[in-house]
Design an enzyme around this catalytic site. Structure first.
Site, PDB file in Angstrom:
ATOM      1  CB  CYS A 186      13.567   9.212   8.069  1.00  0.00           C
ATOM      2  SG  CYS A 186      14.643   8.143   7.101  1.00  0.00           S
ATOM      3  CE  LYS A 230      -1.637   3.012   1.815  1.00  0.00           C
ATOM      4  NZ  LYS A 230      -1.430   4.520   1.445  1.00  0.00           N
TER       5      LYS A 230
HETATM    6  P1  NAD Z   1       2.428   8.937   6.928  1.00  0.00           P
HETATM    7  O1  NAD Z   1       2.435   8.658   8.465  1.00  0.00           O
HETATM    8  O2  NAD Z   1       1.417  10.166   6.963  1.00  0.00           O
HETATM    9  O3  NAD Z   1       1.886   7.877   5.937  1.00  0.00           O
HETATM   10  C1  NAD Z   1       2.878   6.661   5.863  1.00  0.00           C
HETATM   11  C2  NAD Z   1       1.698   5.648   5.144  1.00  0.00           C
HETATM   12  O4  NAD Z   1       0.459   5.588   6.247  1.00  0.00           O
HETATM   13  C3  NAD Z   1       1.061   6.214   3.862  1.00  0.00           C
HETATM   14  O5  NAD Z   1       0.984   5.145   2.983  1.00  0.00           O
HETATM   15  C4  NAD Z   1      -0.342   6.448   4.381  1.00  0.00           C
HETATM   16  O6  NAD Z   1      -1.311   6.317   3.268  1.00  0.00           O
HETATM   17  C5  NAD Z   1      -0.404   5.513   5.515  1.00  0.00           C
HETATM   18  N1  NAD Z   1      -1.428   6.283   6.553  1.00  0.00           N
HETATM   19  C6  NAD Z   1      -1.519   7.653   6.814  1.00  0.00           C
HETATM   20  N2  NAD Z   1      -2.477   7.701   8.033  1.00  0.00           N
HETATM   21  C7  NAD Z   1      -2.846   6.591   8.261  1.00  0.00           C
HETATM   22  C8  NAD Z   1      -3.430   5.850   9.319  1.00  0.00           C
HETATM   23  N3  NAD Z   1      -4.436   6.848   9.940  1.00  0.00           N
HETATM   24  N4  NAD Z   1      -3.806   4.571   9.568  1.00  0.00           N
HETATM   25  C9  NAD Z   1      -3.036   3.952   8.425  1.00  0.00           C
HETATM   26  N5  NAD Z   1      -2.366   4.219   7.692  1.00  0.00           N
HETATM   27  C10 NAD Z   1      -2.200   5.665   7.386  1.00  0.00           C
HETATM   28  O7  NAD Z   1       3.742   9.578   6.726  1.00  0.00           O
HETATM   29  P2  NAD Z   1       4.447  10.465   5.439  1.00  0.00           P
HETATM   30  O8  NAD Z   1       3.993  11.823   5.551  1.00  0.00           O
HETATM   31  O9  NAD Z   1       4.041   9.766   4.014  1.00  0.00           O
HETATM   32  O10 NAD Z   1       5.968  10.333   5.410  1.00  0.00           O
HETATM   33  C11 NAD Z   1       6.743  11.046   6.187  1.00  0.00           C
HETATM   34  C12 NAD Z   1       7.260  10.558   7.633  1.00  0.00           C
HETATM   35  O11 NAD Z   1       7.761   9.465   7.402  1.00  0.00           O
HETATM   36  C13 NAD Z   1       7.787  11.073   8.549  1.00  0.00           C
HETATM   37  O12 NAD Z   1       7.721  11.449   9.781  1.00  0.00           O
HETATM   38  C14 NAD Z   1       9.400  10.594   8.205  1.00  0.00           C
HETATM   39  O13 NAD Z   1      10.318  10.774   9.419  1.00  0.00           O
HETATM   40  C15 NAD Z   1       8.760   9.231   8.238  1.00  0.00           C
HETATM   41  N6  NAD Z   1       9.925   8.316   7.539  1.00  0.00           N
HETATM   42  C16 NAD Z   1      10.601   7.493   8.591  1.00  0.00           C
HETATM   43  C17 NAD Z   1      11.570   6.548   7.990  1.00  0.00           C
HETATM   44  C18 NAD Z   1      12.419   5.919   8.853  1.00  0.00           C
HETATM   45  O14 NAD Z   1      13.250   4.892   8.246  1.00  0.00           O
HETATM   46  N7  NAD Z   1      12.195   5.803  10.282  1.00  0.00           N
HETATM   47  C19 NAD Z   1      11.974   6.753   6.650  1.00  0.00           C
HETATM   48  C20 NAD Z   1      11.127   7.383   5.893  1.00  0.00           C
HETATM   49  C21 NAD Z   1      10.126   8.296   6.362  1.00  0.00           C
END
Ligand code: NAD
Length: 496
Positions: free
Chosen positions: A281, A173
């Site tokens: 990240c 997803k």
């Molecule tokens: P996000 O949490 O908004 O979304 C990530 C995924 O989760 C997407 O596919 C989204 O559709 C889904 N999602 C969103 N809300 C949801 C919910 N309520 N329930 C279930 N699924 C849901 O993150 P983003 O804005 O796409 O990415 C940025 C974030 O990702 C930043 O906080 C960054 O630090 C983090 N990140 C972390 C790493 C790591 O390795 N630690 C790597 C890359 C990004």
């Protein structure tokens, strides 16, 4: 308007859903495609296809699975620039940075090509007289991956190639904000000869993800994204008796010792802080200057202030726009809060706008100094091109500061002292440490080992840990009788 298809049972199909989300070009917010929120039946069909495919895929010879990954790696390399171009258009990343995103994913596929060696178990002969024990590593079944917007090539490739090479099947997803890149990755996977059902893609948001998290046929969930969503996914998946690995937010500190090579420090911090508009990240969002190193802050601010945001194919651009108007508003409001709470804004990018692209999600490079631990810009992950500078007296103070922070994704130290570097790497409570290396993302033969609030779970992404995450260990204890001497019943637990 182009609609992004689902991938179910080896076919790209149009969703029956009427719920569509716009995919935009972040440089001007024009709509370039629409992504559907898959219906309940479509999510069911994707999982059912993966479950069916698992029955045969788990029995496919391991070298044959490795060969699929070899063909896939070759195709990804062949289409590297083309994938990067798609990626640039939907994320706004500069072309070179987009190529890096794809490349770091290809490196994980290369790790998956090595799957026979990674699946080797252990053996001990004669654990008791005539008895041998050995272990096999076997796949789990259907695994699911939920990925963020910021690395639409690399992060899906952290997940499905290793899971599938290990004998599992997969439902992905992707982020609804940039689904075109993962779609292209999947097309090439089919072109490489992936049998139907190995990789399925469903689109959507929270509702579709929850369906995956609660479905009894999903055995493991990999997630990368923000903290609140990561916590929700970890709790829901484990509540539903699945294993989960959830990579979440970050606040990465770089510690600068006064004995460091100044030119190296400044050049490294520019790219590590505002590169990719700070939407990494592992971006360095806090620079901690120890002692006299603070004298370098004005020069650093000047260098960061010269970085020019621009569109993806502008070779002079240092980075592109933020992913969405919402992300931009969030970053602007954090910059405003930083000013109100008393940090000094040495470089203010909040008014930046790119001529000809005024409707885009632009934020200029921004540098704060005089930041303290109580300020919102320190406590929150900004995820924008904003660097917070802090000052401490001694290395011990820097270590204590970093260790007090609830995140533990990455950190780095710049120093000429082996003793200082050794102390830092040993005492710091962060999972990935760079020594004179600003962004220490490990290559895929290691694992991506964030700690604390940057990771929920125990086995991390890629490397040997991912293979463990996507498999079970089966331990066999065997005896083959050479004689027909009756041994009589053994009424104890011991082997004899
Ligand atoms: P996000 O949490 O908004 O979304 C990530 C995924 O989760 C997407 O596919 C989204 O559709 C889904 N999602 C969103 N809300 C949801 C919910 N309520 N329930 C279930 N699924 C849901 O993150 P983003 O804005 O796409 O990415 C940025 C974030 O990702 C930043 O906080 C960054 O630090 C983090 N990140 C972390 C790493 C790591 O390795 N630690 C790597 C890359 C990004």
């Amino acid at each position: 308007m182009k609609q992004i298809p689902l991938l179910i049972n080896g076919e790209f199909v149009a969703s029956q859903s009427s719920q569509l989300i716009d995919v935009t070009n972040p440089a001007d917010n024009s709509v370039i495609a629409q992504v559907p929120c898959a219906t309940e039946q479509e999510v069911q069909a994707a999982i059912a296809s993966a479950k069916e495919a698992f029955k045969t895929w788990r029995n496919v010879a391991v070298p044959e699975r490795a060969r699929l990954m070899m063909r896939y790696q070759a195709l990804l390399k062949q289409h590297h620039d083309e994938i990067a171009e798609i990626l640039s258009q939907e994320t706004g990343k500069t072309f070179d940075d987009a190529k890096g995103d794809v490349w770091r994913g290809i490196e994980v596929v290369e790790q998956a090509m090595n799957i026979p060696a990674l699946l080797m178990g252990e053996t001990v002969e004669n654990v008791a007289r005539g008895i041998d024990t050995y272990s096999y590593i076997q796949p789990l079944g259907v695994c699911a991956g939920i990925t963020p917007f910021n690395f639409p090539a690399m992060i899906p490739l952290w997940m499905f190639p290793l899971a599938i090479a290990a004998g599992n099947t997969f439902v992905l997803k992707p982020s609804e904000q940039d689904p075109m890149t993962p779609t292209r990755l999947a097309e090439l996977f089919l072109e490489a000869g992936a049998p139907k059902g190995l990789l399925n893609i469903v689109h959507g948001g929270a509702k579709e993800v929850d369906q995956l998290l609660t479905h009894e046929d999903i055995k493991a969930v990999s997630f990368v994204g923000s903290v609140p969503v990561g916590q929700h996914i970890y709790k829901t998946a484990t509540d539903n008796m699945k294993r989960a690995q959830c990579f979440a937010g970050a606040k990465n500190h770089s510690v600068i010792m006064p004995d460091a090579n100044k030119a190296q420090v400044l050049n490294n911090l520019v790219g590590a802080s505002v590169g990719a508009a700070g939407q990494r990240c592992m971006a360095i969002s806090v620079a901690v200057f120890v002692g006299k190193a603070k004298e370098w802050i004005p020069e650093l601010a000047e260098m960061i202030g010269k970085v020019k945001p621009g569109v993806w194919n502008d070779k002079e651009a240092g980075y592109g726009p933020l992913i969405s108007p919402r992300a931009k508003q969030r970053v602007l409001s954090l910059i405003e809060q930083g000013k109100q709470e008393g940090a000094e804004c040495l470089v203010d990018g909040s008014q930046f706008s790119l001529p000809g692209y005024e409707a885009g999600n632009w934020v200029g490079p921004t540098v704060f100094t005089g930041v303290n631990e109580q300020m919102t810009i320190y406590k929150e992950e900004i995820f924008g091109p904003v660097l917070c500078c802090m000052e401490v007296e001694e290395l011990e103070d820097a270590i204590a500061l970093v260790n007090r922070n609830p995140f533990g994704n990455g950190t780095s130290i710049f120093t000429a002292s082996g003793a200082a570097a050794r102390k830092y790497q040993h005492e710091i409570e962060v999972g990935q440490v760079g020594i004179n290396v600003p962004i220490p993302v490990p290559l895929p033969f290691f694992s991506f080992t964030g700690w604390k609030n940057s990771f929920y779970g125990d086995l991390h992404a890629y490397g040997k840990q991912a293979v463990r995450f996507y498999t079970e260990t089966k331990t066999v204890t065997s005896r083959w009788f050479e004689d027909d001497i009756p041994h009589g019943p053994n009424m104890t637990i011991s082997l004899r």
